[in-house]
Design a protein around this motif. Structure first.
Motif, short mmCIF file in Angstrom:
data_model
loop_
_atom_site.label_atom_id
_atom_site.label_comp_id
_atom_site.label_asym_id
_atom_site.label_seq_id
_atom_site.Cartn_x
_atom_site.Cartn_y
_atom_site.Cartn_z
N ASN A 100 0.88 -1.16 0.00
CA ASN A 100 0.00 0.00 0.00
C ASN A 100 0.93 1.22 0.00
OD1 ASN A 100 -2.33 -1.60 0.27
ND2 ASN A 100 -2.11 -1.65 2.48
N ALA A 101 1.16 1.77 -1.17
CA ALA A 101 2.11 2.87 -1.32
C ALA A 101 1.42 4.21 -1.10
CB ALA A 101 2.72 2.84 -2.71
N ARG A 102 2.09 5.08 -0.38
CA ARG A 102 1.59 6.45 -0.31
C ARG A 102 1.65 7.01 -1.73
NH1 ARG A 102 3.26 9.39 5.28
NH2 ARG A 102 2.83 7.63 6.65
N VAL A 103 0.62 7.74 -2.11
CA VAL A 103 0.54 8.27 -3.47
C VAL A 103 1.79 9.07 -3.82
CG1 VAL A 103 -0.73 9.85 -4.97
CG2 VAL A 103 -1.97 8.19 -3.58
N ASN A 104 2.32 9.82 -2.86
CA ASN A 104 3.50 10.64 -3.15
C ASN A 104 4.79 9.82 -3.28
OD1 ASN A 104 3.94 10.04 -0.47
ND2 ASN A 104 4.16 12.15 0.21
N GLU A 125 -6.15 10.24 6.78
CA GLU A 125 -5.96 11.40 5.90
C GLU A 125 -4.76 11.28 4.96
OE1 GLU A 125 -6.26 15.10 8.03
OE2 GLU A 125 -7.86 14.33 9.30
N ILE A 126 -4.26 10.07 4.75
CA ILE A 126 -3.15 9.81 3.83
C ILE A 126 -3.70 8.99 2.67
CG2 ILE A 126 -0.88 8.73 3.54
CD1 ILE A 126 -0.47 9.23 6.58
N HIS A 127 -3.36 9.38 1.46
CA HIS A 127 -3.85 8.70 0.26
C HIS A 127 -2.86 7.60 -0.15
CE1 HIS A 127 -6.89 11.74 -0.04
NE2 HIS A 127 -5.96 12.68 -0.02
N TYR A 128 -3.40 6.41 -0.44
CA TYR A 128 -2.60 5.25 -0.81
C TYR A 128 -3.09 4.66 -2.11
CZ TYR A 128 -1.18 5.16 4.13
OH TYR A 128 -0.69 5.49 5.36
N LEU A 129 -2.20 3.93 -2.77
CA LEU A 129 -2.58 3.09 -3.89
C LEU A 129 -1.84 1.78 -3.77
CD1 LEU A 129 -0.18 3.18 -6.37
CD2 LEU A 129 -0.96 5.52 -6.30
N ILE A 130 -2.45 0.72 -4.27
CA ILE A 130 -1.82 -0.60 -4.20
C ILE A 130 -0.91 -0.75 -5.40
CG2 ILE A 130 -2.23 -3.09 -4.24
CD1 ILE A 130 -4.86 -2.51 -2.74
N MET A 131 0.33 -1.17 -5.12
CA MET A 131 1.31 -1.40 -6.19
C MET A 131 1.86 -2.81 -6.02
SD MET A 131 3.19 2.29 -6.58
CE MET A 131 3.72 1.92 -8.25
N GLU A 132 2.12 -3.46 -7.17
CA GLU A 132 2.52 -4.87 -7.14
C GLU A 132 3.63 -5.11 -8.17
OE1 GLU A 132 0.15 -9.02 -7.05
OE2 GLU A 132 -0.29 -7.75 -8.77
N LEU A 133 4.47 -6.07 -7.83
CA LEU A 133 5.53 -6.53 -8.72
C LEU A 133 5.39 -8.04 -8.87
CD1 LEU A 133 8.21 -6.09 -10.32
CD2 LEU A 133 9.40 -6.46 -8.13
N GLN A 134 5.27 -8.51 -10.10
CA GLN A 134 5.23 -9.94 -10.37
C GLN A 134 6.65 -10.42 -10.64
OE1 GLN A 134 2.37 -11.99 -10.61
NE2 GLN A 134 1.17 -10.26 -9.88
N PHE A 135 6.98 -11.60 -10.12
CA PHE A 135 8.32 -12.18 -10.36
C PHE A 135 8.25 -13.15 -11.53
CE2 PHE A 135 8.70 -11.12 -5.79
CZ PHE A 135 9.75 -10.23 -5.90
#
Length: 135
Positions: A100-104, A125-135
């Motif tokens: 769950n990455a902070r948008v910034n 009050e912090i905006h997040y987006l999910i980021m993923e790396l496939q191996f």
């Protein structure tokens, strides 16, 4: 001298609090499943400077609370810690790793080929987006 090693969950709390939530109590940064995770600490000249927590679900891993002390940021320590856990996951035959990455911070993770999963949310009050790396 920089060294990364596995640490106890409790050693992550001060770094998390000071870096991510300086106005909150130490209890605020404790994760319910901290004692189920694998935690790594980055030491600079024997001083704990950065931490990250890793949680496994079969062959998928989530990392949480990647934090480098504010006065040590911008020196490549976050990159070193992230590279370390990526290599750790590869050795464990992981199929993916996500956060769950902070948008910034999304550009930081994009440098490691993490992809945005088009899922966003706000917490404390912090905006997040999910980021993923496939191996």
């Amino acid at each position: 001298m920089v060294q990364i090693e596995q640490i106890y969950p409790s050693l992550t709390w001060r770094i998390r609090q000071e870096t991510m939530y300086p106005d909150q109590s130490l209890d605020f940064v404790k994760l319910e499943d901290d004692f189920d995770g694998i935690h790594f600490g980055l030491y600079v000249n024997h001083h704990l400077t950065g931490v990250v927590s890793l949680f496994q679900n079969e062959h998928n891993y989530q990392f949480r609370k990647l934090a480098i002390l504010p006065h040590q940021q911008g020196k490549g320590f976050g990159t070193a810690l992230l590279n370390y856990i990526l290599n750790f996951c590869k050795i464990q035959n992981a199929t993916s790793i996500w956060c769950n990455a902070r948008v910034n911070a999304k550009e930081f993770y994009a440098k490691f080929d993490f992809s945005e999963m088009n899922q966003t949310f706000t917490k404390n009050e912090i905006h997040y987006l999910i980021m993923e790396l496939q191996f």
